[in-house]
Design a protein around this motif. Structure first.
Motif, PDB file in Angstrom:
ATOM      1  N   PHE A  18       1.499 -19.695   5.004  1.00  9.02           N
ATOM      2  CA  PHE A  18       2.216 -18.425   4.841  1.00  9.02           C
ATOM      3  C   PHE A  18       2.124 -17.938   3.397  1.00  9.02           C
ATOM      4  N   GLN A  19       2.259 -18.834   2.422  1.00 10.49           N
ATOM      5  CA  GLN A  19       2.099 -18.442   1.020  1.00 10.49           C
ATOM      6  C   GLN A  19       0.692 -17.921   0.784  1.00 10.49           C
ATOM      7  N   LYS A  20      -0.288 -18.607   1.347  1.00 16.64           N
ATOM      8  CA  LYS A  20      -1.686 -18.198   1.163  1.00 16.64           C
ATOM      9  C   LYS A  20      -1.950 -16.830   1.774  1.00 16.64           C
ATOM     10  N   ALA A  21      -1.203 -16.489   2.828  1.00 12.86           N
ATOM     11  CA  ALA A  21      -1.376 -15.194   3.503  1.00 12.86           C
ATOM     12  C   ALA A  21      -0.628 -14.069   2.801  1.00 12.86           C
ATOM     13  N   GLY A  22       0.084 -14.374   1.724  1.00 17.33           N
ATOM     14  CA  GLY A  22       0.738 -13.330   0.951  1.00 17.33           C
ATOM     15  C   GLY A  22       2.235 -13.214   1.117  1.00 17.33           C
ATOM     16  N   PHE A  23       2.853 -14.098   1.913  1.00 19.84           N
ATOM     17  CA  PHE A  23       4.309 -14.101   2.024  1.00 19.84           C
ATOM     18  C   PHE A  23       4.912 -14.700   0.749  1.00 19.84           C
ATOM     19  N   SER A  24       6.028 -14.141   0.327  1.00 21.81           N
ATOM     20  CA  SER A  24       6.650 -14.588  -0.917  1.00 21.81           C
ATOM     21  C   SER A  24       7.145 -16.027  -0.822  1.00 21.81           C
ATOM     22  N   GLU A  25       6.900 -16.800  -1.855  1.00 21.20           N
ATOM     23  CA  GLU A  25       7.394 -18.176  -1.944  1.00 21.20           C
ATOM     24  C   GLU A  25       8.904 -18.217  -1.790  1.00 21.20           C
ATOM     25  N   ASN A  26       9.585 -17.161  -2.223  1.00 22.77           N
ATOM     26  CA  ASN A  26      11.045 -17.120  -2.177  1.00 22.77           C
ATOM     27  C   ASN A  26      11.588 -16.678  -0.823  1.00 22.77           C
ATOM     28  N   SER A  27      10.703 -16.425   0.150  1.00 29.88           N
ATOM     29  CA  SER A  27      11.137 -15.994   1.476  1.00 29.88           C
ATOM     30  C   SER A  27      10.583 -16.921   2.559  1.00 29.88           C
ATOM     31  N   ILE A  28      10.474 -18.199   2.226  1.00 30.82           N
ATOM     32  CA  ILE A  28       9.924 -19.186   3.161  1.00 30.82           C
ATOM     33  C   ILE A  28      10.779 -20.446   3.114  1.00 30.82           C
ATOM     34  N   VAL A  29      11.129 -20.969   4.287  1.00 26.85           N
ATOM     35  CA  VAL A  29      11.744 -22.287   4.404  1.00 26.85           C
ATOM     36  C   VAL A  29      10.731 -23.218   5.058  1.00 26.85           C
ATOM     37  N   GLU A  30      10.392 -24.302   4.369  1.00 26.13           N
ATOM     38  CA  GLU A  30       9.529 -25.338   4.927  1.00 26.13           C
ATOM     39  C   GLU A  30      10.431 -26.529   5.269  1.00 26.13           C
ATOM     40  N   CYS A  31      10.911 -26.553   6.514  1.00 29.14           N
ATOM     41  CA  CYS A  31      11.982 -27.484   6.868  1.00 29.14           C
ATOM     42  C   CYS A  31      11.525 -28.941   6.841  1.00 29.14           C
TER      43      CYS A  31
END
Length: 274
Positions: A119-132
């Motif tokens: 998701f980060q690689k696809a351009g989603f913000s690091e601050n808008s991702i939970v990697e549970c």
């Protein structure tokens, strides 16, 4: 029973009206990018024949004990995965989801059990991702001598793919020089450092509090480890479950659509503009 066409149309309607998009994703999200599917022992052994020859199941190699007992093998497995995730490109479904998120007033948040960083690689913000379950792109001390979690960006790998063994020096903890391991939640793992994931979850909770018309798009989350499915359902009733094998969902919680990620996301994208 809701037909596939009815489910697609209902889901598209929810997407048009939503002000926030919660994307929840399991292992099936990466299949269209060419990532291996470890569903069942045979999937793992097909991707890593050396593990199949030795009859090593996923629960044994994805385990802190593997790093203590045979670090070259454990890092051969995780090192190959890390190298793969660094090079592979996210599929078109990520682009579609990013387009939807950009259309919504409050944007999006991602909740995923995947450790691949796609998701980060696809351009989603690091601050808008939970990697549970953590991320393979971060490391911690195998002995958990401190709470330090650090980037794996400086760790370069040489893996004998035939033997599934790391051939270059192991990554080490800068504090105690013990072996480093991925900051990933494994089986039988009591030493996983979860502070990074906890900070992510706090940001998600704050974001959810701002959303009035939430829609959940769940992709490729199976029942074998149902963390993502349960999380999605807690945020119903507008859950769009996309799954090639297990699309079922209780009617009051959302709709299930059978298919792979790119196939179904593309269909919904076409319906959005009708």
């Amino acid at each position: 029973m809701t037909s596939q066409t009815e489910a697609l149309n209902r889901a598209a309607g929810w997407l048009r009206k939503a002000d926030g998009l919660l994307i929840t994703a399991g292992a099936g999200m990466g299949v269209d990018s060419g990532l291996p599917d470890f569903r069942g022992t045979q999937g793992l052994w097909a991707a890593y024949p050396a593990l199949g020859h030795a009859k090593i199941p996923f629960e044994s190699i994805a385990n802190p004990k593997a790093f203590a007992q045979d670090p070259a093998l454990a890092w051969g497995f995780y090192g190959h995965r890390l190298a793969l995730y660094r090079t592979i490109e996210p599929h078109e479904g990520f682009t579609i989801l990013k387009r939807w998120a950009d259309r919504m007033a409050k944007g999006s948040f991602v909740y995923t059990s995947n450790v691949d960083g796609q998701f980060q690689k696809a351009g989603f913000s690091e601050n808008s991702i939970v990697e549970c379950h953590g991320s393979i792109h971060y490391l911690q001390c195998l002995q958990a001598c401190s709470a330090d979690i650090w980037s794996a960006a400086g760790f370069f790998l040489e893996v004998d793919e035939h033997a599934c063994r790391l051939t270059n020096p192991f990554p080490r903890c800068s504090r105690c020089s013990a072996l480093a391991r991925p900051n990933v939640l494994m089986f039988g793992d009591w030493a996983w450092l979860e502070s990074r994931t906890e900070r992510q979850q706090a940001r998600l909770k704050y974001w959810l509090g701002s959303i009035e018309r939430l829609v959940v798009v769940e992709i490729g989350a199976g029942t074998g480890l149902s963390t993502v499915r349960r999380f999605s359902e807690r945020h119903g009733p507008r859950v769009i479950r996309i799954n090639a094998r297990e699309p079922a969902i209780d009617g009051p919680k959302g709709v299930g659509i059978q298919g792979r990620a790119v196939e179904v996301l593309s269909a919904l994208n076409r319906l959005w503009d009708i």
